[in-house]
Scaffold this motif. Sequence first.
Motif, PDB file in Angstrom:
ATOM      1  N   ARG A   1       4.999 164.680  12.034  1.00  0.00           N
ATOM      2  CA  ARG A   1       3.882 165.551  12.794  1.00  0.00           C
ATOM      3  C   ARG A   1       3.582 164.587  14.398  1.00  0.00           C
ATOM      4  O   ARG A   1       3.127 165.175  15.218  1.00  0.00           O
ATOM      5  CB  ARG A   1       2.820 166.886  12.264  1.00  0.00           C
ATOM      6  CG  ARG A   1       2.558 166.908  13.397  1.00  0.00           C
ATOM      7  CD  ARG A   1       1.395 167.689  12.835  1.00  0.00           C
ATOM      8  NE  ARG A   1       2.526 168.871  11.620  1.00  0.00           N
ATOM      9  CZ  ARG A   1       1.562 169.941  11.414  1.00  0.00           C
ATOM     10  NH1 ARG A   1       0.934 170.746  12.014  1.00  0.00           N
ATOM     11  NH2 ARG A   1       2.498 170.783  10.188  1.00  0.00           N
ATOM     12  N   ARG A   2       3.244 163.665  14.351  1.00  0.00           N
ATOM     13  CA  ARG A   2       2.622 162.888  15.130  1.00  0.00           C
ATOM     14  C   ARG A   2       3.889 162.325  15.413  1.00  0.00           C
ATOM     15  O   ARG A   2       3.573 162.258  17.244  1.00  0.00           O
ATOM     16  CB  ARG A   2       1.549 161.483  14.451  1.00  0.00           C
ATOM     17  CG  ARG A   2       0.374 161.715  13.684  1.00  0.00           C
ATOM     18  CD  ARG A   2      -0.558 160.824  13.481  1.00  0.00           C
ATOM     19  NE  ARG A   2      -1.133 160.267  13.897  1.00  0.00           N
ATOM     20  CZ  ARG A   2      -2.214 159.834  14.525  1.00  0.00           C
ATOM     21  NH1 ARG A   2      -2.433 160.646  14.268  1.00  0.00           N
ATOM     22  NH2 ARG A   2      -2.773 158.677  15.213  1.00  0.00           N
TER      23      ARG A   2
ATOM     24  N   LEU B   1       6.500 163.788  16.147  1.00  0.00           N
ATOM     25  CA  LEU B   1       7.062 164.995  17.375  1.00  0.00           C
ATOM     26  C   LEU B   1       5.892 165.427  18.152  1.00  0.00           C
ATOM     27  O   LEU B   1       6.389 164.731  19.142  1.00  0.00           O
ATOM     28  CB  LEU B   1       6.670 166.103  16.410  1.00  0.00           C
ATOM     29  CG  LEU B   1       8.018 166.235  15.505  1.00  0.00           C
ATOM     30  CD1 LEU B   1       8.426 167.279  14.347  1.00  0.00           C
ATOM     31  CD2 LEU B   1       9.940 166.062  15.504  1.00  0.00           C
ATOM     32  N   GLN B   2       4.704 164.858  18.152  1.00  0.00           N
ATOM     33  CA  GLN B   2       3.742 165.108  19.334  1.00  0.00           C
ATOM     34  C   GLN B   2       3.802 164.266  20.004  1.00  0.00           C
ATOM     35  O   GLN B   2       4.261 164.155  21.335  1.00  0.00           O
ATOM     36  CB  GLN B   2       2.676 165.009  18.469  1.00  0.00           C
ATOM     37  CG  GLN B   2       2.006 166.235  17.486  1.00  0.00           C
ATOM     38  CD  GLN B   2       1.642 167.281  18.780  1.00  0.00           C
ATOM     39  OE1 GLN B   2       2.239 167.351  19.845  1.00  0.00           O
ATOM     40  NE2 GLN B   2       0.775 168.153  18.102  1.00  0.00           N
ATOM     41  N   ALA B   3       3.857 163.064  19.489  1.00  0.00           N
ATOM     42  CA  ALA B   3       4.681 161.789  20.502  1.00  0.00           C
ATOM     43  C   ALA B   3       5.584 161.821  21.832  1.00  0.00           C
ATOM     44  O   ALA B   3       5.397 161.576  22.968  1.00  0.00           O
ATOM     45  CB  ALA B   3       4.388 160.167  19.370  1.00  0.00           C
TER      46      ALA B   3
END
Lengths: 171, 171
Positions: free
Chosen positions: A27-28, A30-32
Amino acid sequence: MDVYQCIRSRLTVRDFKPDAVPEGVVRRMLQAARWSPSARNRQPWHFIVIRNRDTLAEIGSIASSGGFIGGAPMAVAVVMARGGRPEFDAGRSLQHMELAAWAEGVGGCVAGVRGEENEKVKELLGIPEDKELVTVVAFGYPTDEAAAGTKVRKELPEIAHSERFGQSYGI
Amino acid sequence: MDVYQCIRSRLTVRDFKPDAVPEGVVRRMLQAARWSPSARNRQPWHFIVIRNRDTLAEIGSIASSGGFIGGAPMAVAVVMARGGRPEFDAGRSLQHMELAAWAEGVGGCVAGVRGEENEKVKELLGIPEDKELVTVVAFGYPTDEAAAGTKVRKELPEIAHSERFGQSYGI
């Protein structure tokens, strides 16, 4: 992890431990990627997270330069809308993703999938004809050997110029 | 600065204070770019650091979408050897540079220089015919207004897919 240290230490990793990459880390990543800039802020990107072992093995067998995908616990297909600067924007976004991964101890390697290979992977992943599959990137925790790799780069004077091309930057 | 926080907070900046970017910061930006991965580790990049006010003003007047370069204390022209994946590799490398800059409080904005504009800037900067000028990026300390900007991005469910294109990632 400090950003400069992350950039400096990041290695390309093709050999992975079998451990899964935790959902929180994905998830991190993808967020980045999502926070990347893009031409005119069009954000033309799509990211397909692949964990299915059969799919990973099949991509690894299709991509002649990406056999390592078959041995990775996960991969991300980077897909762009056509128009604008898909390769440039994909590169910027992917680099955010790679750094966010590396900060969590996860390394990756890009596989080029061109020509017929590209068509086959697009079909396998159900990617619409009007979208461009730029690359599939394998991710996972590096084996001890992969983690001990070194970075080989040209020295700054070879690539840095002052005011005009060819004028030494004087580093 | 923490890498994830740097990625999250980084803003595209077009309005700059007049302050020069210190040499130490420029050097870190160049190092960060140099440490980028590239296809087959070819490292096809060259970076021209431009601080000359006349040159910056001239590029700003040539680039129809890059007038802000004329108001920046510096810019970096990103030049790639042809062959391989110049746009993709340039994007990856530039993102390292942008993050290293942002960690020091320095923001930037990419200017597209295409067609005739590209030829004019290449001539101005003495870039050989066989090299590709991918972009010129303005850098500097953001004005207070620019520093207070916000990041507008699509939500993750719009861009994240699970296993196949179009299958919800379930975020």
